[in-house]
Scaffold this motif. Structure first.
Motif, PDB file in Angstrom:
ATOM      1  N   MET A 167      47.600  89.704  60.545  1.00  8.08           N
ATOM      2  CA  MET A 167      48.562  90.361  61.415  1.00  8.08           C
ATOM      3  C   MET A 167      49.843  89.556  61.460  1.00  8.08           C
ATOM      4  N   VAL A 168      50.968  90.247  61.401  1.00  4.38           N
ATOM      5  CA  VAL A 168      52.282  89.614  61.468  1.00  4.38           C
ATOM      6  C   VAL A 168      52.940  89.877  62.818  1.00  4.38           C
ATOM      7  N   GLN A 198      50.563 102.136  51.018  1.00  5.28           N
ATOM      8  CA  GLN A 198      50.535 101.379  49.774  1.00  5.28           C
ATOM      9  C   GLN A 198      51.130  99.988  49.921  1.00  5.28           C
ATOM     10  N   GLY A 199      51.871  99.777  51.015  1.00  6.92           N
ATOM     11  CA  GLY A 199      52.487  98.483  51.240  1.00  6.92           C
ATOM     12  C   GLY A 199      53.785  98.327  50.461  1.00  6.92           C
ATOM     13  N   THR A 200      54.511  97.263  50.795  1.00  8.40           N
ATOM     14  CA  THR A 200      55.738  96.929  50.078  1.00  8.40           C
ATOM     15  C   THR A 200      55.710  95.430  49.772  1.00  8.40           C
ATOM     16  N   GLN A 201      56.004  95.096  48.529  1.00  8.34           N
ATOM     17  CA  GLN A 201      55.879  93.716  48.077  1.00  8.34           C
ATOM     18  C   GLN A 201      57.109  92.909  48.454  1.00  8.34           C
ATOM     19  N   GLN A 212      49.304  90.645  53.196  1.00 14.48           N
ATOM     20  CA  GLN A 212      48.202  90.090  52.405  1.00 14.48           C
ATOM     21  C   GLN A 212      48.770  89.431  51.167  1.00 14.48           C
ATOM     22  N   ALA A 213      48.523  88.148  51.061  1.00 16.84           N
ATOM     23  CA  ALA A 213      48.940  87.393  49.884  1.00 16.84           C
ATOM     24  C   ALA A 213      47.789  87.365  48.886  1.00 16.84           C
ATOM     25  N   LYS A 242      52.167  91.248  50.154  1.00 14.43           N
ATOM     26  CA  LYS A 242      52.406  92.675  50.309  1.00 14.43           C
ATOM     27  C   LYS A 242      52.303  92.973  51.804  1.00 14.43           C
ATOM     28  N   TYR A 243      53.265  93.705  52.325  1.00 13.66           N
ATOM     29  CA  TYR A 243      53.353  93.991  53.747  1.00 13.66           C
ATOM     30  C   TYR A 243      52.987  95.447  54.011  1.00 13.66           C
ATOM     31  N   TYR A 244      52.186  95.632  55.040  1.00 16.58           N
ATOM     32  CA  TYR A 244      51.675  96.948  55.410  1.00 16.58           C
ATOM     33  C   TYR A 244      51.939  97.215  56.897  1.00 16.58           C
TER      34      TYR A 244
END
Length: 115
Positions: free
Chosen positions: A47-48, A107-110, A39-40, A93-95
């Motif tokens: 979805m990636v 929490q995701g990682t930026q 999510q930007a 941010k990637y989840y």
């Protein structure tokens, strides 16, 4: 309780690489397809990549095909995302989550791609 802990993000220059990790708990990891989303700022979560329970049925979003690779280690309850040839559009941010039961999120990682 389902729980995800993402790591591996950071600041990288265009063209660089990062490897994200996500450790899952609270369910039988090998029984579930896993997915990476991102999510930007100001945009919807998208979805990636998806990996089936045994690393089969792998699927990628068109915008990452040929650059990103999803993999998993069922023994470690961990899913990875190897990201190569990064560009500024990959800043987000990637989840990780269960691909077809996306009810729980970490929490995701930026990831920031910038020169």
């Amino acid at each position: 309780q389902v729980h995800f802990v993402e790591s591996g993000g950071g600041l990288v220059q265009p063209g660089g690489s990062l490897r994200l990790s996500c450790v899952a708990s609270g369910f039988t990891f090998s029984n579930y397809a896993m997915a990476w989303y991102r999510q930007a700022p100001g945009k919807e979560r998208e979805m990636v990549a998806i990996s089936g329970g045994s690393d089969s049925h792998i699927k990628y979003a068109d915008f990452v095909k040929g650059r990103f690779t999803i993999s998993r280690d069922n023994g470690m309850s961990t899913v990875y995302l190897q990201m190569n040839s990064l560009n500024s559009d990959d800043t987000a941010k990637y989840y990780c989550t269960r691909a077809y039961q996306p009810d729980d999120w970490g929490q995701g990682t930026q990831v920031t791609v910038s020169s």
